[in-house]
Design a protein around this motif. Sequence first.
Motif, PDB file in Angstrom:
ATOM      1  N   PHE A 194       0.801  -1.213   0.000  1.00 25.60           N
ATOM      2  CA  PHE A 194       0.000   0.000   0.000  1.00 25.60           C
ATOM      3  C   PHE A 194       0.841   1.274   0.000  1.00 25.60           C
ATOM      4  CE2 PHE A 194      -3.379  -2.893   1.553  1.00 25.60           C
ATOM      5  CZ  PHE A 194      -4.280  -2.653   0.529  1.00 25.60           C
ATOM      6  N   MET A 195       1.953   1.280   0.722  1.00 25.80           N
ATOM      7  CA  MET A 195       2.734   2.508   0.786  1.00 25.80           C
ATOM      8  C   MET A 195       3.525   2.775  -0.486  1.00 25.80           C
ATOM      9  SD  MET A 195       1.713   4.077   3.318  1.00 25.80           S
ATOM     10  CE  MET A 195       2.809   5.468   3.381  1.00 25.80           C
ATOM     11  N   THR A 196       3.834   1.742  -1.266  1.00 26.42           N
ATOM     12  CA  THR A 196       4.498   1.996  -2.544  1.00 26.42           C
ATOM     13  C   THR A 196       3.585   2.777  -3.475  1.00 26.42           C
ATOM     14  OG1 THR A 196       3.819  -0.148  -3.392  1.00 26.42           O
ATOM     15  CG2 THR A 196       6.034  -0.001  -2.469  1.00 26.42           C
ATOM     16  N   VAL A 197       2.297   2.628  -3.290  1.00 17.90           N
ATOM     17  CA  VAL A 197       1.339   3.390  -4.082  1.00 17.90           C
ATOM     18  C   VAL A 197       0.927   4.659  -3.341  1.00 17.90           C
ATOM     19  CG1 VAL A 197      -0.955   3.329  -5.123  1.00 17.90           C
ATOM     20  CG2 VAL A 197       0.495   1.304  -5.204  1.00 17.90           C
ATOM     21  N   ALA A 198       0.673   4.553  -2.056  1.00 14.20           N
ATOM     22  CA  ALA A 198       0.130   5.683  -1.294  1.00 14.20           C
ATOM     23  C   ALA A 198       1.128   6.822  -1.139  1.00 14.20           C
ATOM     24  CB  ALA A 198      -0.341   5.212   0.079  1.00 14.20           C
TER      25      ALA A 198
ATOM     26  N   VAL B  73     -11.059  -7.106  -5.274  1.00 17.10           N
ATOM     27  CA  VAL B  73      -9.674  -6.756  -4.978  1.00 17.10           C
ATOM     28  C   VAL B  73      -9.393  -5.307  -5.353  1.00 17.10           C
ATOM     29  CG1 VAL B  73      -7.271  -7.248  -5.609  1.00 17.10           C
ATOM     30  CG2 VAL B  73      -8.832  -9.122  -5.111  1.00 17.10           C
ATOM     31  N   LEU B  74      -9.869  -4.886  -6.532  1.00 18.14           N
ATOM     32  CA  LEU B  74      -9.653  -3.495  -6.954  1.00 18.14           C
ATOM     33  C   LEU B  74     -10.350  -2.513  -6.019  1.00 18.14           C
ATOM     34  CD1 LEU B  74      -9.944  -3.756 -10.838  1.00 18.14           C
ATOM     35  CD2 LEU B  74      -7.895  -3.295  -9.470  1.00 18.14           C
ATOM     36  N   THR B  75     -11.559  -2.827  -5.603  1.00 20.68           N
ATOM     37  CA  THR B  75     -12.288  -1.964  -4.682  1.00 20.68           C
ATOM     38  C   THR B  75     -11.541  -1.835  -3.363  1.00 20.68           C
ATOM     39  OG1 THR B  75     -14.401  -2.588  -5.679  1.00 20.68           O
ATOM     40  CG2 THR B  75     -14.483  -1.663  -3.460  1.00 20.68           C
ATOM     41  N   LEU B  76     -11.077  -2.957  -2.838  1.00 23.47           N
ATOM     42  CA  LEU B  76     -10.346  -2.939  -1.570  1.00 23.47           C
ATOM     43  C   LEU B  76      -9.039  -2.156  -1.694  1.00 23.47           C
ATOM     44  CD1 LEU B  76     -10.196  -3.926   1.356  1.00 23.47           C
ATOM     45  CD2 LEU B  76      -8.949  -5.912   0.507  1.00 23.47           C
ATOM     46  N   ILE B  77      -8.282  -2.409  -2.740  1.00 27.46           N
ATOM     47  CA  ILE B  77      -6.989  -1.731  -2.909  1.00 27.46           C
ATOM     48  C   ILE B  77      -7.177  -0.231  -3.087  1.00 27.46           C
ATOM     49  CG2 ILE B  77      -5.033  -1.447  -4.488  1.00 27.46           C
ATOM     50  CD1 ILE B  77      -5.093  -4.506  -4.854  1.00 27.46           C
ATOM     51  N   ILE B  78      -8.075   0.172  -3.975  1.00 32.42           N
ATOM     52  CA  ILE B  78      -8.283   1.598  -4.220  1.00 32.42           C
ATOM     53  C   ILE B  78      -8.797   2.287  -2.962  1.00 32.42           C
ATOM     54  CG2 ILE B  78      -9.679   3.265  -5.510  1.00 32.42           C
ATOM     55  CD1 ILE B  78      -9.415   1.296  -7.917  1.00 32.42           C
ATOM     56  N   GLY B  79      -9.753   1.672  -2.275  1.00 36.30           N
ATOM     57  CA  GLY B  79     -10.291   2.263  -1.054  1.00 36.30           C
ATOM     58  C   GLY B  79      -9.257   2.394   0.044  1.00 36.30           C
ATOM     59  N   GLU B  80      -8.450   1.355   0.249  1.00 41.50           N
ATOM     60  CA  GLU B  80      -7.431   1.395   1.304  1.00 41.50           C
ATOM     61  C   GLU B  80      -6.320   2.383   0.981  1.00 41.50           C
ATOM     62  OE1 GLU B  80      -7.211  -0.095   4.488  1.00 41.50           O
ATOM     63  OE2 GLU B  80      -9.314  -0.262   3.989  1.00 41.50           O
ATOM     64  N   VAL B  81      -5.874   2.413  -0.271  1.00 41.63           N
ATOM     65  CA  VAL B  81      -4.831   3.367  -0.651  1.00 41.63           C
ATOM     66  C   VAL B  81      -5.338   4.786  -0.488  1.00 41.63           C
ATOM     67  CG1 VAL B  81      -3.483   4.257  -2.603  1.00 41.63           C
ATOM     68  CG2 VAL B  81      -3.524   1.804  -2.139  1.00 41.63           C
TER      69      VAL B  81
END
Length: 164
Positions: free
Chosen positions: A23-27, A86-94
């Motif tokens: 997550f932090m590599t993206v966030a 998976v996309l929903t979870l990743i986008i929401g968490e980031v």
Amino acid sequence: MNRILKPVTYFVAAVYFLVDAVFMTVAKPVSDWLAKHLVLRKLRSWIRSLRPYPSLALFSVPVIILEPVKPAAAYLAATGQIVSSVLTLIIGEVLKLVLIERLFSLTRDKLMKIPAFAWAYAKFRQAKAWLEATEAWQAIRSLTIAARNYFEQMKTSNVPFRQS
């Protein structure tokens, strides 16, 4: 007792590093971009002008708005829509991590003036320091650094990944 807790500690450290790395590599780049974005200067100055308790209220907004992403992602997974889940979870968490990180960096000094927040943050820092001091954490950290260095070498050398 130590024999039981050691594998649990390794597991927690591994999961923490995995989640943090993903997550932090993206966030972090997104957060850095937002910090430099000119359109948000007025918003940053307004956020910085808030007093401690309104800052705390604002700090909770991304959590309140984006926490329902997890049950929505679970529903999508339960209905067989795995990629959407998976996309929903990743986008929401980031997005949640980016917003919380930016808000915390803008309001940290004011939030620390709230005794309960300062106490909870100190306890969080103590727990994190304890976890980072464990043998499990050190082992997972060294493996993570070694893997990162290996992939960086592979990227810069333009050599295809080797089969072992």
